[in-house]
Design a protein around this motif. Structure first.
Motif, PDB file in Angstrom:
ATOM      1  N   SER A 214      -6.221  -1.430 -18.017  1.00  0.00           N
ATOM      2  CA  SER A 214      -5.322  -0.607 -18.837  1.00  0.00           C
ATOM      3  C   SER A 214      -5.744   0.896 -19.172  1.00  0.00           C
ATOM      4  N   LYS A 215      -6.822   1.031 -18.573  1.00  0.00           N
ATOM      5  CA  LYS A 215      -7.658   2.351 -18.560  1.00  0.00           C
ATOM      6  C   LYS A 215      -7.249   3.169 -17.405  1.00  0.00           C
ATOM      7  N   GLY A 216      -6.317   2.921 -16.496  1.00  0.00           N
ATOM      8  CA  GLY A 216      -6.258   3.358 -15.249  1.00  0.00           C
ATOM      9  C   GLY A 216      -6.980   3.402 -14.099  1.00  0.00           C
ATOM     10  N   VAL A 217      -8.144   2.469 -14.250  1.00  0.00           N
ATOM     11  CA  VAL A 217      -8.910   2.127 -13.262  1.00  0.00           C
ATOM     12  C   VAL A 217      -8.664   0.900 -12.636  1.00  0.00           C
ATOM     13  N   GLN A 218      -8.198   0.878 -11.186  1.00  0.00           N
ATOM     14  CA  GLN A 218      -8.140  -0.414 -10.331  1.00  0.00           C
ATOM     15  C   GLN A 218      -9.295  -0.769  -9.663  1.00  0.00           C
ATOM     16  N   VAL A 219      -9.653  -2.080  -9.957  1.00  0.00           N
ATOM     17  CA  VAL A 219     -10.984  -2.856  -9.550  1.00  0.00           C
ATOM     18  C   VAL A 219     -10.553  -3.998  -8.687  1.00  0.00           C
ATOM     19  N   ASN A 220     -10.597  -4.062  -7.290  1.00  0.00           N
ATOM     20  CA  ASN A 220     -10.227  -5.011  -6.418  1.00  0.00           C
ATOM     21  C   ASN A 220     -11.279  -5.118  -5.430  1.00  0.00           C
ATOM     22  N   ALA A 221     -10.992  -6.192  -4.622  1.00  0.00           N
ATOM     23  CA  ALA A 221     -12.028  -6.545  -3.507  1.00  0.00           C
ATOM     24  C   ALA A 221     -11.319  -7.142  -2.242  1.00  0.00           C
ATOM     25  N   ILE A 222     -12.010  -6.682  -1.277  1.00  0.00           N
ATOM     26  CA  ILE A 222     -11.873  -7.017   0.101  1.00  0.00           C
ATOM     27  C   ILE A 222     -12.708  -8.354   0.801  1.00  0.00           C
TER      28      ILE A 222
END
Length: 256
Positions: free
Chosen positions: A181-189
């Motif tokens: 919601s703060k504009g930061v995308q956290v993903n993983a490969i």
């Protein structure tokens, strides 16, 4: 592809920190981000990142090497500081650095367990914290953690590595819940069985190598190049609505 669609993958003007950038998957990801336009902070420990730097600069990117041990928590602030000092900020963090120690669980030295967790998990958490604080303040950012097939499975003779990679997947989801919601995308490969130093023992074991290949629908081990596209996607605005996802790049391993 239409011009405006191509722009979604454009990383011009962005700054990326890539750990474990001296060779293998980290080098490939770093050079791929440079090809898409990003400038780089190349974090390395034992191996030199001069080759990575040269490849990135040949593509027109600017790059700085930070040689440090990510297992030393006191040194991690220096990585983020280097990005701010050199390029004025940080847009992308790729937590790629990782080690593996192989031994049956009853023989697995506690020192090996701790070393693997310090590199594969604790450094990831602290760098996410440091980068996350900066990214939340600026209202945007991309964090890509490198997970594993052993984020889903138990593996054999790698209890520390398995524990660390399960935790990386969980941490990715936890941070996404707080920061999306703060504009930061956290993903993983989650790379599949890749032809890297970490899998050399498996590839040299004719029985295990055959068993692994028989399960991969693509019929081959993965290469460094196979991670470049997914990394650019997760680092770019093309993935702005992806949060907490663990993207398998495995030749179909998880389908079997």
């Amino acid at each position: 592809m239409k011009p405006h669609q191509r722009n979604r993958f454009d990383l011009q003007g962005r700054t990326a920190v890539v750990t474990g950038a001296g060779r293998g998957l980290g080098q490939a990801i770093a050079v791929g981000l440079a090809e898409a336009g990003a400038n780089l902070i190349l974090v390395t420990n034992r191996s030199s990142a001069e080759e990575t730097k040269a490849k990135a600069e040949a593509l027109g990117a600017k790059a700085r090497i930070v040689q440090t041990d990510v297992a030393d928590r006191s040194k991690l602030t220096d990585i983020i500081d280097a990005s701010v000092e050199t390029f004025g900020g940080l847009d992308i963090l790729v937590n790629n650095a990782g080690i593996i120690r192989r031994a049956p669980a009853v023989e697995h030295a506690y020192s090996d367990w701790q070393e693997v967790l310090d590199v594969n998990l604790n450094s990831v958490f602290v760098l996410c914290q440091l980068a996350g604080e900066l990214m939340i303040e600026q209202g945007r950012g991309k964090i890509i953690n490198i997970a594993s097939m052993l984020s889903y499975q138990g593996g054999i003779n790698v209890p520390g590595y398995t524990a660390s990679k399960h935790a990386v997947a969980g941490l990715t989801k936890a941070l996404a819940n707080e920061w999306a919601s703060k504009g930061v995308q956290v993903n993983a490969i989650a790379p599949g069985y890749m032809s890297t130093d970490n899998t050399e023992a498996l590839r040299n074991d004719p029985v295990r190598s055959r068993q692994i290949l028989e399960r991969i629908p693509a019929g081959r081990w993965g290469s460094d190049e196979d991670l470049i596209g997914p990394a650019i996607f997760l680092a770019s605005s093309a993935s702005d609505y992806m949060n907490g996802h663990v993207l398998c790049v495995d030749g179909g391993w998880m389908n079997r």
